[in-house]
Design a protein around this motif. Structure first.
Motif, short mmCIF file in Angstrom:
data_model
loop_
_atom_site.label_atom_id
_atom_site.label_comp_id
_atom_site.label_asym_id
_atom_site.label_seq_id
_atom_site.Cartn_x
_atom_site.Cartn_y
_atom_site.Cartn_z
N MET A 1 3.27 7.98 -6.85
CA MET A 1 1.91 7.47 -7.04
C MET A 1 0.94 8.61 -7.33
O MET A 1 0.67 9.45 -6.45
CB MET A 1 1.46 6.72 -5.77
CG MET A 1 2.42 5.65 -5.31
SD MET A 1 2.67 4.34 -6.51
CE MET A 1 1.30 3.27 -6.16
N ALA B 1 -2.54 9.21 -7.40
CA ALA B 1 -3.76 8.51 -6.99
C ALA B 1 -4.99 9.40 -7.26
O ALA B 1 -5.61 9.29 -8.31
CB ALA B 1 -3.65 8.10 -5.53
N ALA C 1 -8.57 4.98 -1.65
CA ALA C 1 -7.75 5.79 -2.56
C ALA C 1 -6.37 5.17 -2.80
O ALA C 1 -5.40 5.88 -3.09
CB ALA C 1 -7.62 7.24 -2.08
N TYR C 2 -6.27 3.85 -2.67
CA TYR C 2 -5.05 3.15 -3.10
C TYR C 2 -5.22 2.77 -4.58
O TYR C 2 -6.33 2.43 -5.02
CB TYR C 2 -4.81 1.88 -2.29
CG TYR C 2 -4.07 2.15 -1.01
CD1 TYR C 2 -2.68 2.07 -0.97
CD2 TYR C 2 -4.75 2.51 0.14
CE1 TYR C 2 -1.98 2.35 0.20
CE2 TYR C 2 -4.07 2.79 1.32
CZ TYR C 2 -2.68 2.71 1.33
OH TYR C 2 -2.01 3.00 2.48
N ILE C 3 -4.09 2.77 -5.28
CA ILE C 3 -4.13 2.40 -6.69
C ILE C 3 -4.19 0.87 -6.80
O ILE C 3 -3.47 0.17 -6.09
CB ILE C 3 -2.90 2.96 -7.44
CG1 ILE C 3 -2.90 4.49 -7.36
CG2 ILE C 3 -2.88 2.49 -8.88
CD1 ILE C 3 -1.68 5.17 -7.99
N GLY D 1 0.88 -0.79 -3.25
CA GLY D 1 0.71 -0.51 -1.83
C GLY D 1 1.13 0.91 -1.53
O GLY D 1 1.11 1.78 -2.41
N ASP D 2 1.53 1.16 -0.28
CA ASP D 2 1.96 2.50 0.13
C ASP D 2 3.43 2.66 -0.25
O ASP D 2 4.31 2.00 0.32
CB ASP D 2 1.77 2.66 1.64
CG ASP D 2 2.07 4.08 2.08
OD1 ASP D 2 3.20 4.55 1.83
OD2 ASP D 2 1.19 4.73 2.66
N ALA D 3 3.68 3.54 -1.22
CA ALA D 3 5.04 3.66 -1.74
C ALA D 3 6.02 4.09 -0.66
O ALA D 3 7.15 3.59 -0.60
CB ALA D 3 5.06 4.65 -2.91
N GLY D 4 5.60 5.00 0.22
CA GLY D 4 6.50 5.46 1.30
C GLY D 4 6.86 4.31 2.22
O GLY D 4 8.03 4.13 2.58
N1 URA Z 1 -0.10 6.51 -2.40
C1 URA Z 1 0.55 5.32 -2.33
O1 URA Z 1 1.65 5.24 -1.77
N2 URA Z 1 -0.05 4.24 -2.87
C2 URA Z 1 -1.24 4.29 -3.47
O2 URA Z 1 -1.73 3.26 -3.95
C3 URA Z 1 -1.90 5.54 -3.54
C4 URA Z 1 -1.31 6.63 -3.00
#
Ligand code: URA
Length: 212
Positions: free
Chosen positions: A132, A134, A194-196, A201-204
């Motif tokens: 991501m 961002a 700061a999420y896209i 969502g949160d890729a991790g």
């Molecule tokens: N990192 C993520 O995992 N998701 C986002 O949307 C932005 C940063």
């Protein structure tokens, strides 16, 4: 910095499944691996090769193989790890280094909290994995770090990029030669956290199953 955004119906399909909040982690990981293979195919077009004499069952000939020193693949912890398998399937002889970067919540500076990389990267081609893009802060610091160690050719592979991050990265590496960015797709914007958007969502968390 040269930017390439993949434009391919298979990529669109896989990203749409990734975005779906109901896609479970095992499928998410599988799709990331498949997308990285498609990204890596494009991103390694400039990988250095050298001539080698080989003998087929029929004749001697001269082929081309990956040049020395070996390329270095650097996943950014934590989410970049999810891209490693797809990359090393395509580049099994690459060396792998690791970088952990995080934002200091007080100073907002990006700090390196883990690092396992060769001291001297002179003349190395480096492939950075971070799904991501961002704000761009992590990638800018990563590129500076790798440059200070001597890497002369740096290619970043990201699945989704926000316009704000792409712009920041462009400014952050302005004047540096041989820096490339490959994105599977570009999204609309960043939100106030700061999420896209629309993103995934949160890729991790999506990769490692901590989303609930
Ligand atoms: N990192 C993520 O995992 N998701 C986002 O949307 C932005 C940063």
């Amino acid at each position: 910095m040269q930017i390439t955004i993949l434009n391919h119906p298979l990529v669109d399909h896989k990203i749409s499944v990734l975005r779906d909040k109901n896609t479970p982690s095992p499928i998410f990981r599988q799709l990331v691996e498949e997308l990285v293979a498609l990204l890596a195919y494009e991103a390694t077009r400039g990988i250095r090769t050298e001539e080698r004499e080989i003998e087929t069952p029929v004749a001697k000939t001269v082929g081309r193989m990956l040049a020395s020193p070996r390329p270095l693949v650097v996943p950014i912890l934590r989410a970049g790890l999810g891209m490693l398998e797809g990359m090393t399937k395509l580049l099994p002889t690459a060396e792998v280094g690791f970088l952990g970067m995080a934002r200091n919540e007080e100073t907002l500076d990006i700090v390196t909290y883990a690092e396992r990389l060769p001291e001297d990267l002179t003349g190395r081609q480096v492939y950075v994995l971070d799904p991501m893009l961002a704000t761009g802060g992590t990638l800018i610091e990563t590129i500076k770090f790798l440059r200070e160690r001597g890497a002369d050719h740096i290619t970043c592979l990201c699945i989704i990029g926000a316009p704000e991050g792409i712009e920041a990265l462009q400014q952050g590496v302005a004047g540096m030669e041989n820096v490339n960015l490959f994105l599977a797709t570009q999204d609309e914007r960043l939100n106030e956290k700061a999420y896209i958007v629309p993103g995934l969502g949160d890729a991790g968390d999506r990769l490692y199953g901590l989303a609930e």
